[in-house]
Design an enzyme around this catalytic site. Sequence first.
Site, PDB file in Angstrom:
ATOM      1  N   SER A 124       0.876  -1.150   0.000  1.00  0.00           N
ATOM      2  CA  SER A 124       0.000   0.000   0.000  1.00  0.00           C
ATOM      3  C   SER A 124       0.913   1.199   0.000  1.00  0.00           C
ATOM      4  O   SER A 124       1.718   1.366   0.910  1.00  0.00           O
ATOM      5  CB  SER A 124      -0.870  -0.017   1.264  1.00  0.00           C
TER       6      SER A 124
ATOM      7  N   LYS B 241       3.245  -1.539   5.324  1.00  0.00           N
ATOM      8  CA  LYS B 241       2.317  -2.676   5.218  1.00  0.00           C
ATOM      9  C   LYS B 241       2.758  -3.626   4.134  1.00  0.00           C
ATOM     10  O   LYS B 241       3.198  -3.213   3.065  1.00  0.00           O
ATOM     11  CB  LYS B 241       0.912  -2.174   4.882  1.00  0.00           C
TER      12      LYS B 241
ATOM     13  N   ARG C 261     -34.692 -41.323  -8.548  1.00  0.00           N
ATOM     14  CA  ARG C 261     -33.972 -40.063  -8.806  1.00  0.00           C
ATOM     15  C   ARG C 261     -34.644 -38.956  -8.011  1.00  0.00           C
ATOM     16  O   ARG C 261     -35.859 -38.945  -7.861  1.00  0.00           O
ATOM     17  CB  ARG C 261     -33.912 -39.728 -10.303  1.00  0.00           C
TER      18      ARG C 261
END
Lengths: 501, 501, 501, 501
Positions: C313, C319, C352
């Site tokens: 950043s 960071k 089914r």
Amino acid sequence: MPDHQEPNARGLFGGVFARGGVEADDTAWLQAMLDTEAALARALERAGLAPAGSGEAVTATARADNFEPNELGELAALTGNPVPGLARALARRVPQTAVSAVHRGATSQDILDTAAMLLAKRAIEVMRADLAQAAETTAGLAEAHRASIMIGRTLLQQAVPVTFGLIAAGWLTSVDEAREGLTAVRSRRLAVQFGGAAGTLASLGEAGPRVAALLAGELGLALPVLPWHTDRLRIVDLGAALARVAAALGKIARDVTLLAQSEIGEVSEGAGTPGARPADQRPADQRPADQRPADQRGADPQAPAASPRRGGSSAMPHKHNPVASIAILGCTKQVPGLLATLTMATEQELQRAAGAWHAEWEPLTALLRLIGSASSWSVELLSGLVVDTSRMAANLNATKGLPLAEHVASLLAGVLGPAQAHDLVAEAGARAVSAGLPLQDVLLAVPRLEERLSAAGVTAEQIESALEPSGYLGSADAFITAALEAHQLLEAAEAKEAGHG
Amino acid sequence: MPDHQEPNARGLFGGVFARGGVEADDTAWLQAMLDTEAALARALERAGLAPAGSGEAVTATARADNFEPNELGELAALTGNPVPGLARALARRVPQTAVSAVHRGATSQDILDTAAMLLAKRAIEVMRADLAQAAETTAGLAEAHRASIMIGRTLLQQAVPVTFGLIAAGWLTSVDEAREGLTAVRSRRLAVQFGGAAGTLASLGEAGPRVAALLAGELGLALPVLPWHTDRLRIVDLGAALARVAAALGKIARDVTLLAQSEIGEVSEGAGTPGARPADQRPADQRPADQRPADQRGADPQAPAASPRRGGSSAMPHKHNPVASIAILGCTKQVPGLLATLTMATEQELQRAAGAWHAEWEPLTALLRLIGSASSWSVELLSGLVVDTSRMAANLNATKGLPLAEHVASLLAGVLGPAQAHDLVAEAGARAVSAGLPLQDVLLAVPRLEERLSAAGVTAEQIESALEPSGYLGSADAFITAALEAHQLLEAAEAKEAGHG
Amino acid sequence: MPDHQEPNARGLFGGVFARGGVEADDTAWLQAMLDTEAALARALERAGLAPAGSGEAVTATARADNFEPNELGELAALTGNPVPGLARALARRVPQTAVSAVHRGATSQDILDTAAMLLAKRAIEVMRADLAQAAETTAGLAEAHRASIMIGRTLLQQAVPVTFGLIAAGWLTSVDEAREGLTAVRSRRLAVQFGGAAGTLASLGEAGPRVAALLAGELGLALPVLPWHTDRLRIVDLGAALARVAAALGKIARDVTLLAQSEIGEVSEGAGTPGARPADQRPADQRPADQRPADQRGADPQAPAASPRRGGSSAMPHKHNPVASIAILGCTKQVPGLLATLTMATEQELQRAAGAWHAEWEPLTALLRLIGSASSWSVELLSGLVVDTSRMAANLNATKGLPLAEHVASLLAGVLGPAQAHDLVAEAGARAVSAGLPLQDVLLAVPRLEERLSAAGVTAEQIESALEPSGYLGSADAFITAALEAHQLLEAAEAKEAGHG
Amino acid sequence: MPDHQEPNARGLFGGVFARGGVEADDTAWLQAMLDTEAALARALERAGLAPAGSGEAVTATARADNFEPNELGELAALTGNPVPGLARALARRVPQTAVSAVHRGATSQDILDTAAMLLAKRAIEVMRADLAQAAETTAGLAEAHRASIMIGRTLLQQAVPVTFGLIAAGWLTSVDEAREGLTAVRSRRLAVQFGGAAGTLASLGEAGPRVAALLAGELGLALPVLPWHTDRLRIVDLGAALARVAAALGKIARDVTLLAQSEIGEVSEGAGTPGARPADQRPADQRPADQRPADQRGADPQAPAASPRRGGSSAMPHKHNPVASIAILGCTKQVPGLLATLTMATEQELQRAAGAWHAEWEPLTALLRLIGSASSWSVELLSGLVVDTSRMAANLNATKGLPLAEHVASLLAGVLGPAQAHDLVAEAGARAVSAGLPLQDVLLAVPRLEERLSAAGVTAEQIESALEPSGYLGSADAFITAALEAHQLLEAAEAKEAGHG
């Protein structure tokens, strides 16, 4: 099998959710932890790390009834798990010479995880026995009902014919697959946990792996490559193996509730008297009269009333609740959520986890108990299942040939071409439905069809024959045979496994 | 509503899982993010933090078709979410004077969370409209079928009589409860997210709360007490409100599949032609002949074949798959797992989370889409539902009075005392079952009963009357009335809400 | 591998949730269905049930770009699934002579289930390749960091020393276990589905099993004992195998996010430049200076700024978000809920199912995509992982010997007896904590301890040595060796499997 | 509150998972069922449907210790639930005149569902009291730590400054939201169930609704519009309200485990001695010396050792496991799976369900117990929380100004334009990181910057000031105030509610 509890002290809902031989309550947990501590003491002694006799001394003391679960539970609040309290209580109770053999090298998680594996191993043995019996019974149903024709139902609508034997063969296959999974997990994935505080077994110096191997041997559990404190794939494997049993049994139970509906009535649950012989698997109309479903016995209003039935309601005498199936579903429907918790709890931090590990204990316990209960119920459900072949025949005939439309179309395709044959039968089918007439009647009433058919050498008898359900079962019988053969192979493998186990 | 996509570009499974007006695809997400950025620019301008005209300029640019989702998706791999790429792309496209109004003060999560709330708000409006229509239709069913007696079924067994109106009233109540929850979440829990990097809005100095309030106003979302970056109760609330809709609709769909079974046939799904008028809700036998269920129309094998039906199968002309119900179940059965993910993801770390937040986006999107689809299907299901009162009557009579045994017992209790009355009826019931005779016949054949009854003034007519289902409906009608009244109250509340909304 | 889409057309969130080579979008589904239809045509031809050349003709036509997913999706609303529309569209496109080879004998579920198995098979191949690379890299880390001592952390608290090599060995073991599961499922549990309308293959007469076997051969899938339309254990097995991968990778990603915390900084994610060589796995301080973590390079404020970093950043230059780990967690955290849905959906009705089958498609697709994405991210995460051994050393030393208290106690136990040794060290530890002094200093300041120790022949040097972390690693190295050996065995097995595959 | 059990008879894991005042074991269930039967008897008497005195007679008998859960549990296997056995046992125990008041009109589900609501009501009262206390303590933390500056952490990386007061305000808001949900569910959604066999209350004739209303009044539960046997939205609402508590508490516990990490150490759990006063909430450096965290007290190795600590390990004296947080996480992590089960179980068939209803009992019980336990733990966690403001300051300073880079950039933007300002600060930040120097030093060393700044009137002091964390807190304080005001409003509402309750 520990004899520490009354067989039926299972609590208010235990009759439903804790049936059968699986023990997964506090006492079983406590005993499994103590068995682990005792085995560790013996392993240490065998490795020369604890005084002679200490293994035996600890083992003698390590009995659940020497300890008080509630007390240990209270202490658990201090550390977040009951092991430290238990280890201390155990050390206080063993002879002084054996104290150094108690809990040495272990961290709480070593004891608790290994105990969980022991608990699982014992539970799986019970399940395997129950499911072997359920499978055997189901194999009997598949064989006995090879020729019991009934309507197949898809999306809850009548479709084309099947046999009840084929349905049973499908059930059998899934139960056998589930059994196979239990056996595999038990022998390969239930492993001792032994790593010490951070997975290095540092306090044992170089002796760690040797003690771990001895411990595994003592307990009949696998020896892992390295401690798995925060590698929880074994827990997922155990959970998944139990969920597979739920998948197999939940499907069977759902089928039974549907086939047992008042309006269908093709199967029903037996009375479930304890100790009863497995139900006679012959088609209902080949059995002695007194074992036939009610509506085949002939009317005798003076016959003595049945004794109180399980699943019955005296106020609603026509009701026959499929209690075993419902109990199974009550168990199996809890499984996906519990498996999700175990799966979610695999995200465990670094060397030992803060919370995710703790979150495993209860869902794992619940899974063992619920699948144990469902397995036990399944024995009763399947061995007591009453199959009503006359209702099957009646339900099949109710749609007056329509399920065979596809078959007739394929017969006519040779004469008319597939497209025209299809359209003609589809139209005849639609008319038969709206008119409530047999398909055959409508078909034979189609103007000019007869002459074209006879020109092509197709007779009314051939059409009639194409409308015969028993002629349109395709590979049903072959599939039953295949399922029974696979079942025999599994039985052989299980027997061999049992020899080794 | 954005007009950015063809109404049916919903993909291979979209007809089932993405039906109706809810937009929850990439374009809808992208537009919601852009709407948020645009609203932020306007809010900043109104707060005096961005140049005059910048709000309008950003708004004009913020249209999804100006951006390329796949490109943004690739960029998302760099930061873990698509917002930084989008914000940069947006800033490049706006006039230079408006650049400072783009994304100012915001962190990615502010934009993405607020966009999620917008997406939810728009989806909920669509659902509310669909469900209002479904509820209205269901209210019509409840009213029309107050007197349509049928057998109630418990544990999938016939029990005692109910009316179809009562069943519809139960459906109505749950749909209305679900609507109420949607409205409450929409107005109270869908809130803007605006907190900046760590929830302090530091880069805006003192102006943070003012901009947040303006942003909420621009978007018609609630203003939270403080940023909720890692307080995810709003997401749980949204998920739960959607799950409640699934609960209401899944239950209805399950009931329809059961009542539509070939062997029961009390309801069926209509043809579902788009634009069709809501189905005639009169009991089937009071409708014009051509709208009656097939088996009430009389036989006419020459009648023209039906046009291809939804849910039909030309090869199996008797089949009428309840497609709408199945589609609803296909949607609703996915909901518990998705809700579990959202609930699990609430454990979010500190100021913004590493992974748990990201894990919310897909399940939330899926929930909006699936509940939107189920809501749309429910309109079709309910407005097209064909109710066959003659099958209801036939099924009720099939058990020949047994469901009324309880009622007869209560009549006899006055004469014989409750215990003896119960035993007598229970025995008669058991005999009736085993003999296949009407309960009444068996009862009246009990030796010496008649004389005791007549001594007590109980006539055969009274017994007969006690066996009349319509006399044993208890509060069914009162419950229908109560449900319809509650529905009217909700309609009034919703209308008022709409006035405010 | 189909080349039908741009490698990055993965949508707005695709960079996070759909990274790497797994294809599980509509086009991949469509192609898999078409591949199934084509294989069926070839199988029918080989069985003598379709004209010569029809297999090839159908195969030539069965390419996804001949069909329009949105259109098929709309048609899916008529029947509840896209197969009938697809089969009809395919039949229209093939030469007249091949029409009879299209979809013959099959029901929709046969095509869709088999396509799901194909999709899974292809996805698993991609995952296996990615995970093999991830495992190899992790094995490298385990070997390279055998001697990189760091503090072990339990319950997020510093505990006793471990090595980073041991952590990597644990990761390796779980990734290898996950790979083993994928291989097993792929070869044993991914099976063709072929049963026709109700599982009897009635329309093929006696030929059913033969065609099924040929179909399995064509597609490289297993042949089941009998159709598994409503026996969904295979789906659970597939889901569980994928969840095991999630378990392994989620744990690694969680560890990385924790070890990469600003305050810990023992590992960090590399820049992740595409095409970058795998990171140098030597301990940081043995690498060339420019590859060392920043704080080992020496201060040079004039050095050129790094190019834009992934996870960085620019506004917060300190960071370094662990984007790969976060993306993995964003994927894996969705898995438990999806697995729950698959497990819940095993309760399928009779021949089914009405809804439960439909509810499988989306979670299964999501699981393949998410685990594919996580596997791809894991390659990048592990090969780019930067290990900072100096931070490890610094963090280990920060607690000034306390993690070795246990070790010292065991040394003293020989002199003082275990109880007294324990108490003394515990007290010294408590004082060291409260005083912020090294444990050693406090220990040596205990009055009269020195004389008792020297009386017993224990020297200050011995205590000092017991406080040396490298002396308290127990079996760490042995466990690494065991994990690497198991890894070699797996590699051999996988290579053999690949030879057969 | 029933006094039927020892306060600590909670079993082996009860200290962790069944802490506090919530009763959800078999005895509590049994008593709730008996309370329901007794209330029904009183309601029947008041409605004139049972003899005078029968209500009182049944009530006197309906005490859990008159019955044996294990026995009832065994009987439950006959019908699938324990109510029929209980009703029969109760009828046997009441005076003959009261027999007709036992269970009249009710079906098993009426009793069990209403008992579940009672159990929930009682549990929620306990939770509300615990959570009110937890909220009050948290409000105190928010107020006391308005000025306790610390680094905010996003994605587990240091980001920009926040205050601990803001963190506490966020916790407070979520706890208050959770409390609000409990209150709403308790008063509006916990309703009696009373419908008889199929929801018509047929056996009560017209009197059904009146008895239902009286029953609701007797038990202090809401009266539903109609019976909700298979409308399970109330169960979802209860589950969701409990899951919201888990969301709030799990987040707090996760934060505490992270902030309490050895390397961060900003908070720690107190000793948790029962009966301890709530911890002093002043910042640590304003408290009396003996209450300060260890490292602020000054070195005194001779000070007396602490008494045995909760969460401590004598072998690892530096460890201080956050046991309360871990216990909370152990509880809350089980919640998503349990909520999934309840949500899945809403698909209930027709008038009463076969299995799905049964599957609710255990997860609901577990949720009440676990959320009760977590709520109790939260009181202890929050009231004992030790906040170390000096560690907060130290951690904030460790990154030497980098978290303020954004702030400096905004200062310089006025001089250099945003783009250039951003680039310059980003470059300086990168250099500061690689050099390990304070941002300020690097910034001021940038050639020619100084002269441009001074030309623009920006002084070094202004840059220094922009690097002061306390100047970059934005709206943190305003958000705290808002959260405290919202808390006061809730307290007032709760007090009013309590007045009505």
